[in-house]
Write a protein that holds these residues in place. Structure first.
Motif, PDB file in Angstrom:
ATOM      1  N   ALA A   1       0.831  -1.076   0.106  1.00 44.35           N
ATOM      2  CA  ALA A   1       0.031  -0.038  -0.052  1.00 44.35           C
ATOM      3  C   ALA A   1       0.679   1.145  -0.118  1.00 44.35           C
ATOM      4  CB  ALA A   1      -0.942  -0.155   1.356  1.00 44.35           C
ATOM      5  N   CYS A   2       2.003   1.155   0.620  1.00 42.62           N
ATOM      6  CA  CYS A   2       2.798   2.339   0.552  1.00 42.62           C
ATOM      7  C   CYS A   2       3.398   2.699  -0.676  1.00 42.62           C
ATOM      8  CB  CYS A   2       4.152   1.989   1.441  1.00 42.62           C
ATOM      9  SG  CYS A   2       3.492   2.078   3.416  1.00 42.62           S
ATOM     10  N   GLY A   3       3.543   1.702  -1.453  1.00 41.22           N
ATOM     11  CA  GLY A   3       4.109   2.074  -2.894  1.00 41.22           C
ATOM     12  C   GLY A   3       3.140   2.445  -3.692  1.00 41.22           C
ATOM     13  N   ASN A   4       1.912   2.054  -3.767  1.00 42.69           N
ATOM     14  CA  ASN A   4       0.899   2.298  -4.609  1.00 42.69           C
ATOM     15  C   ASN A   4       0.318   3.653  -4.157  1.00 42.69           C
ATOM     16  OD1 ASN A   4       0.475   0.022  -6.022  1.00 42.69           O
ATOM     17  ND2 ASN A   4      -0.836  -1.000  -4.447  1.00 42.69           N
ATOM     18  N   ILE A   5       0.113   4.138  -2.914  1.00 45.17           N
ATOM     19  CA  ILE A   5       0.130   5.505  -2.343  1.00 45.17           C
ATOM     20  C   ILE A   5       0.811   6.702  -2.842  1.00 45.17           C
ATOM     21  CG2 ILE A   5      -0.220   6.961  -0.266  1.00 45.17           C
ATOM     22  CD1 ILE A   5      -1.569   4.559   1.183  1.00 45.17           C
ATOM     23  N   ARG A   6       2.317   6.256  -2.873  1.00 40.83           N
ATOM     24  CA  ARG A   6       3.165   7.110  -3.290  1.00 40.83           C
ATOM     25  C   ARG A   6       3.193   7.092  -4.779  1.00 40.83           C
ATOM     26  NH1 ARG A   6       8.071   7.080  -6.001  1.00 40.83           N
ATOM     27  NH2 ARG A   6       9.589   8.640  -5.275  1.00 40.83           N
ATOM     28  N   ASN A   7       2.919   6.190  -5.551  1.00 38.18           N
ATOM     29  CA  ASN A   7       2.579   6.043  -6.845  1.00 38.18           C
ATOM     30  C   ASN A   7       1.277   7.276  -7.284  1.00 38.18           C
ATOM     31  OD1 ASN A   7       2.953   5.358  -9.863  1.00 38.18           O
ATOM     32  ND2 ASN A   7       0.973   4.606  -9.442  1.00 38.18           N
ATOM     33  N   TYR A   8       0.392   6.955  -6.618  1.00 39.98           N
ATOM     34  CA  TYR A   8      -0.922   8.032  -6.778  1.00 39.98           C
ATOM     35  C   TYR A   8      -0.756   9.298  -6.513  1.00 39.98           C
ATOM     36  CZ  TYR A   8      -5.725   9.753  -6.165  1.00 39.98           C
ATOM     37  OH  TYR A   8      -6.671  10.277  -6.146  1.00 39.98           O
ATOM     38  N   ILE A   9       0.030   9.748  -5.335  1.00 36.06           N
ATOM     39  CA  ILE A   9       0.336  11.081  -5.037  1.00 36.06           C
ATOM     40  C   ILE A   9       1.346  11.635  -6.360  1.00 36.06           C
ATOM     41  CG2 ILE A   9       1.496  12.657  -3.451  1.00 36.06           C
ATOM     42  CD1 ILE A   9       0.594  10.575  -1.325  1.00 36.06           C
ATOM     43  N   THR A  10       2.281  10.858  -6.775  1.00 33.47           N
ATOM     44  CA  THR A  10       3.040  11.343  -7.758  1.00 33.47           C
ATOM     45  C   THR A  10       2.403  11.660  -8.990  1.00 33.47           C
ATOM     46  OG1 THR A  10       4.952  10.000  -6.701  1.00 33.47           O
ATOM     47  CG2 THR A  10       5.171  10.827  -9.006  1.00 33.47           C
ATOM     48  N   LYS A  11       1.577  10.546  -9.505  1.00 33.33           N
ATOM     49  CA  LYS A  11       0.693  10.924 -10.789  1.00 33.33           C
ATOM     50  C   LYS A  11      -0.360  12.047 -10.652  1.00 33.33           C
ATOM     51  CE  LYS A  11      -0.850   7.425 -12.716  1.00 33.33           C
ATOM     52  NZ  LYS A  11      -1.791   6.207 -13.190  1.00 33.33           N
ATOM     53  N   ARG A  12      -0.752  12.249  -9.396  1.00 32.30           N
ATOM     54  CA  ARG A  12      -1.665  13.439  -9.230  1.00 32.30           C
ATOM     55  C   ARG A  12      -0.967  14.812  -9.314  1.00 32.30           C
ATOM     56  NH1 ARG A  12      -6.120  13.709  -4.317  1.00 32.30           N
ATOM     57  NH2 ARG A  12      -7.156  15.696  -4.952  1.00 32.30           N
ATOM     58  N   HIS A  13       0.167  14.678  -8.606  1.00 29.90           N
ATOM     59  CA  HIS A  13       1.078  15.964  -8.817  1.00 29.90           C
ATOM     60  C   HIS A  13       1.533  16.427  -9.814  1.00 29.90           C
ATOM     61  CE1 HIS A  13       3.629  18.973  -7.030  1.00 29.90           C
ATOM     62  NE2 HIS A  13       4.759  18.430  -7.945  1.00 29.90           N
ATOM     63  N   LYS A  14       1.703  15.158 -10.889  1.00 30.66           N
ATOM     64  CA  LYS A  14       2.052  15.682 -12.359  1.00 30.66           C
ATOM     65  C   LYS A  14       1.058  16.124 -13.135  1.00 30.66           C
ATOM     66  CE  LYS A  14       6.193  12.306 -12.663  1.00 30.66           C
ATOM     67  NZ  LYS A  14       6.566  11.066 -13.229  1.00 30.66           N
ATOM     68  N   LYS A  15      -0.065  15.605 -12.808  1.00 32.83           N
ATOM     69  CA  LYS A  15      -1.199  16.004 -13.552  1.00 32.83           C
ATOM     70  C   LYS A  15      -1.473  17.356 -13.262  1.00 32.83           C
ATOM     71  CE  LYS A  15      -6.047  14.584 -14.337  1.00 32.83           C
ATOM     72  NZ  LYS A  15      -7.003  13.875 -14.049  1.00 32.83           N
ATOM     73  N   LYS A  16      -1.534  17.910 -11.986  1.00 32.87           N
ATOM     74  CA  LYS A  16      -1.893  19.213 -11.451  1.00 32.87           C
ATOM     75  C   LYS A  16      -0.614  20.102 -11.957  1.00 32.87           C
ATOM     76  CE  LYS A  16      -4.064  18.465  -7.293  1.00 32.87           C
ATOM     77  NZ  LYS A  16      -4.032  18.745  -5.631  1.00 32.87           N
ATOM     78  N   SER A  17       0.563  19.616 -12.167  1.00 36.74           N
ATOM     79  CA  SER A  17       1.704  20.416 -13.027  1.00 36.74           C
ATOM     80  C   SER A  17       1.593  20.571 -14.296  1.00 36.74           C
ATOM     81  CB  SER A  17       2.902  19.741 -12.920  1.00 36.74           C
ATOM     82  OG  SER A  17       3.206  19.474 -11.102  1.00 36.74           O
ATOM     83  N   ASN A  18       0.932  19.549 -14.802  1.00 31.37           N
ATOM     84  CA  ASN A  18       0.774  19.619 -16.586  1.00 31.37           C
ATOM     85  C   ASN A  18      -0.391  20.644 -16.681  1.00 31.37           C
ATOM     86  OD1 ASN A  18       2.984  17.909 -17.198  1.00 31.37           O
ATOM     87  ND2 ASN A  18       1.517  16.157 -17.070  1.00 31.37           N
ATOM     88  N   THR A  19      -1.444  20.662 -15.965  1.00 28.44           N
ATOM     89  CA  THR A  19      -2.674  21.199 -15.994  1.00 28.44           C
ATOM     90  C   THR A  19      -2.223  22.941 -15.755  1.00 28.44           C
ATOM     91  OG1 THR A  19      -4.070  19.608 -15.278  1.00 28.44           O
ATOM     92  CG2 THR A  19      -4.983  21.745 -15.224  1.00 28.44           C
ATOM     93  N   ALA A  20      -1.476  23.246 -14.691  1.00 26.63           N
ATOM     94  CA  ALA A  20      -1.203  24.338 -14.348  1.00 26.63           C
ATOM     95  C   ALA A  20      -0.161  25.148 -15.726  1.00 26.63           C
ATOM     96  CB  ALA A  20      -0.283  24.720 -13.155  1.00 26.63           C
ATOM     97  N   GLY A  21       0.726  24.042 -16.328  1.00 24.75           N
ATOM     98  CA  GLY A  21       1.602  24.682 -17.448  1.00 24.75           C
ATOM     99  C   GLY A  21       0.702  24.809 -18.673  1.00 24.75           C
ATOM    100  N   VAL A  22      -0.371  24.239 -18.887  1.00 27.02           N
ATOM    101  CA  VAL A  22      -1.263  24.582 -20.027  1.00 27.02           C
ATOM    102  C   VAL A  22      -1.820  25.794 -19.868  1.00 27.02           C
ATOM    103  CG1 VAL A  22      -3.000  23.646 -21.311  1.00 27.02           C
ATOM    104  CG2 VAL A  22      -1.236  22.080 -20.601  1.00 27.02           C
ATOM    105  N   GLU A  23      -2.281  26.089 -18.655  1.00 24.56           N
ATOM    106  CA  GLU A  23      -3.297  27.273 -18.330  1.00 24.56           C
ATOM    107  C   GLU A  23      -2.224  28.375 -18.359  1.00 24.56           C
ATOM    108  OE1 GLU A  23      -4.930  26.707 -14.298  1.00 24.56           O
ATOM    109  OE2 GLU A  23      -6.567  25.297 -15.248  1.00 24.56           O
ATOM    110  N   ASN A  24      -1.077  28.258 -17.688  1.00 27.10           N
ATOM    111  CA  ASN A  24       0.028  29.501 -17.749  1.00 27.10           C
ATOM    112  C   ASN A  24       0.311  29.780 -19.367  1.00 27.10           C
ATOM    113  OD1 ASN A  24      -0.121  29.775 -15.067  1.00 27.10           O
ATOM    114  ND2 ASN A  24       1.820  28.353 -14.803  1.00 27.10           N
ATOM    115  N   GLY A  25       0.432  28.780 -19.921  1.00 24.07           N
ATOM    116  CA  GLY A  25       0.936  28.900 -21.519  1.00 24.07           C
ATOM    117  C   GLY A  25      -0.446  29.693 -22.120  1.00 24.07           C
TER     118      GLY A  25
END
Length: 533
Positions: A499-523
């Motif tokens: 579960a520790c590995g899956n939770i870390r993977n989920y948080i990482t993917k969610r953070h990347k998704k927010k970063s990509n969304t923010a990058g598109v909006e700023n662009g």
């Protein structure tokens, strides 16, 4: 025939010839070369599934009877629980530790040849075990020799299934792994009857004869490259036939046109000269068309040979250890294989007052429910919306798996054991069939041989440690209860690590998704802020 009709007729002939001559180049070898290594998701792959199913029915049925063997070993050789557990433990350990070597060898040697070698060793190990005079003899015959044979028999099938299936991979693995459950359901009670009628030696001699069926199963293991080459040869034959018909068509057109020109040669000398000029161009076009096709084929063959030479697979790829989720999965797999529920369950049931045949029926109940839910999980988890959730579902089922381990020591009647065994089989079916699929979901099919090798290594180390520890607990406290409590705690701890590995993977993917969304909006804001030119 007038000038206009002759010109239009020859123009139509030349246009048709050009299109047909170019068609093999556009739609032939190039598309086949691009899709050369694409998983067919069917075809001969279903025969690979059938071969794995039958093979695992035999090997899995004997493996699932390890609890019955444990009881017979205790009665025949009068060893301690820890010493006797080493026989099955060593067999499983050798199989899992040799498995990585077999997985690596599959990159260089045919899977079918490795399986044939394993079948010979497995049959020989079972037959020699019939003449065992001590536990040490069984350590070498059943533990080492038969264990090595099992590794060479079982491991290549997993890699072949991954080559043949992509979208239906979960279903293919579920159907193939159902053989373990079918074998446990049918063979476990049969082995108990064989022990009662033919004794220890007779049973192992009969089991070695049953294991000879493996040679028939392995004959279905055709490598994907052979299937691809056969399809390629058939397509080349069809192209050669179409090429011959194209040349016949052009020659016939040339003959008809020449006959028409001879008929009208006295009417219009200028038209005759033009027609002769066009007729001379047709065979040149045909020659050029064939030449172009052969040139492209030659280039494709040269590129194919170059790619095959440069694309030699590495024996082992340590980059998989950089994936945190895979590392946590390996650690969890180590902890999951410490319990010995299948090994000590018949002994626990006999200690509670159940008969030998009832303990065999308990193993059949586990195997039957295991079989059904392996297939069901294959269908359900192949649904597109659930594919990305398979690692998390696997983790959730792991938490539930500790429940039967804590319940077994508290049971007293056959009906109670049967109900909990059914739950144990359901959990095993949902979880075990998806183990290799989870590896592919995490790392991809290209890294499956290496990832599977690391996984087998960790599981092998666990099976080397777990049964002796559980046997030591039984020898120390005099009952099997603490062995099952130890197994339940191990499974719970492994599920928490996963579960520790899956939770870390989920948080990482969610953070990347927010970063990509923010990058598109700023662009987009930057583009709006720029002055118009």
């Amino acid at each position: 025939m007038n000038k206009r009709s002759q010109s239009s007729a020859f123009k139509e002939t030349s246009d048709t010839t050009e299109v047909v001559a170019d068609d093999p180049v556009n739609n032939g070898d190039i598309s086949k070369e691009i899709q050369r290594r694409k998983a067919p998701d069917g075809g001969w792959g279903w025969f690979i599934v059938l071969g794995c199913l039958l093979l695992r029915t035999v090997v899995g049925g004997i493996q699932r009877s390890s609890g019955l063997f444990y009881v017979k070993f205790l009665e025949r050789f009068d060893g301690t629980a820890s010493q006797t557990a080493w026989v099955s433990s060593l067999s499983m350990t050798v199989r899992l530790l040799v498995g990585p070597i077999v997985s690596i060898l599959c990159n260089r040697v045919s899977c079918r040849k490795l399986c044939y070698l394993g079948a010979v060793l497995y049959v020989l190990g079972l037959h020699v075990s019939a003449y065992a005079t001590s536990l040490l003899f069984l350590y070498l015959s059943y533990g080492c020799l038969a264990g090595i044979g099992r590794a060479f028999v079982l491991t290549p099938g997993t890699l072949l299934l991954s080559d043949y299936f992509n979208k239906r991979r979960s279903l293919a693995f579920g159907l193939a792994s159902a053989g373990f459950g079918i074998g446990g359901f049918a063979i476990a009670p049969t082995i108990e009857v064989m022990f009662q009628h033919y004794g220890f030696s007779g049973t192992y001699i009969l089991l070695s004869g049953i294991a000879c069926e493996l040679f028939v199963c392995i004959s279905l293991f055709r490598p994907l490259s052979v299937t691809t080459n056969r399809s390629k040869k058939e397509s080349l034959k069809e192209e050669e036939k179409s090429e011959v018909s194209l040349q016949d068509h052009v020659i016939q057109t040339e003959a008809d046109a020449t006959e028409d020109m001879r008929t009208d040669i006295n009417d219009d000398i200028q038209n005759t000269n033009e027609s002769e000029h066009i007729v001379e161009q047709v065979p040149m076009l045909t020659i050029n068309g064939v030449h172009t096709e052969s040139s492209v084929k030659g280039e494709l063959e040269a590129k194919t040979q170059k790619n095959e030479t440069s694309a030699k697979k590495k024996l082992i790829n340590f980059s998989v250890l950089k994936d945190v989720r895979f590392v946590t999965l390996c650690i969890a797999a180590f902890v999951f294989h410490l319990p010995t529920r299948g090994l000590f369950l018949p002994a626990l049931a006999k200690a509670k007052g159940l008969t030998d045949i009832q303990t065999a029926y308990m193993l059949s109940i586990i195997a039957g429910s295991d079989t059904v839910f392996r297939v069901v999980s294959g269908f359900v988890l192949d649904v597109k919306s659930l594919r990305s959730l398979r690692p998390y579902i696997y983790n959730a089922v792991s938490f539930v798996q500790c429940i039967p381990m804590f319940l077994f020591p508290t049971l007293h009647t056959f009906e109670q054991f049967a109900a909990v065994c059914c739950l144990e089989g359901v959990i095993m079916g949902l979880k075990t069939a998806q183990r290799q699929v989870i590896l592919v979901d995490i790392l991809g099919v290209d890294k499956l041989p290496t990832s599977f090798a690391f996984m087998l290594t960790t599981e092998g180390l666990a099976t080397l440690i777990g049964p002796p520890v559980a046997g030591y607990l039984k020898d120390t406290y005099g009952v099997y209860d603490y062995s099952f409590y130890f197994g339940g705690c191990a499974i719970l701890f492994g599920a928490m690590i996963l579960a520790c590995g899956n939770i870390r993977n989920y948080i990482t993917k969610r953070h990347k998704k927010k970063s990509n969304t923010a990058g598109v909006e700023n662009g987009g804001r930057t583009l709006k802020a720029q002055p118009s030119l």
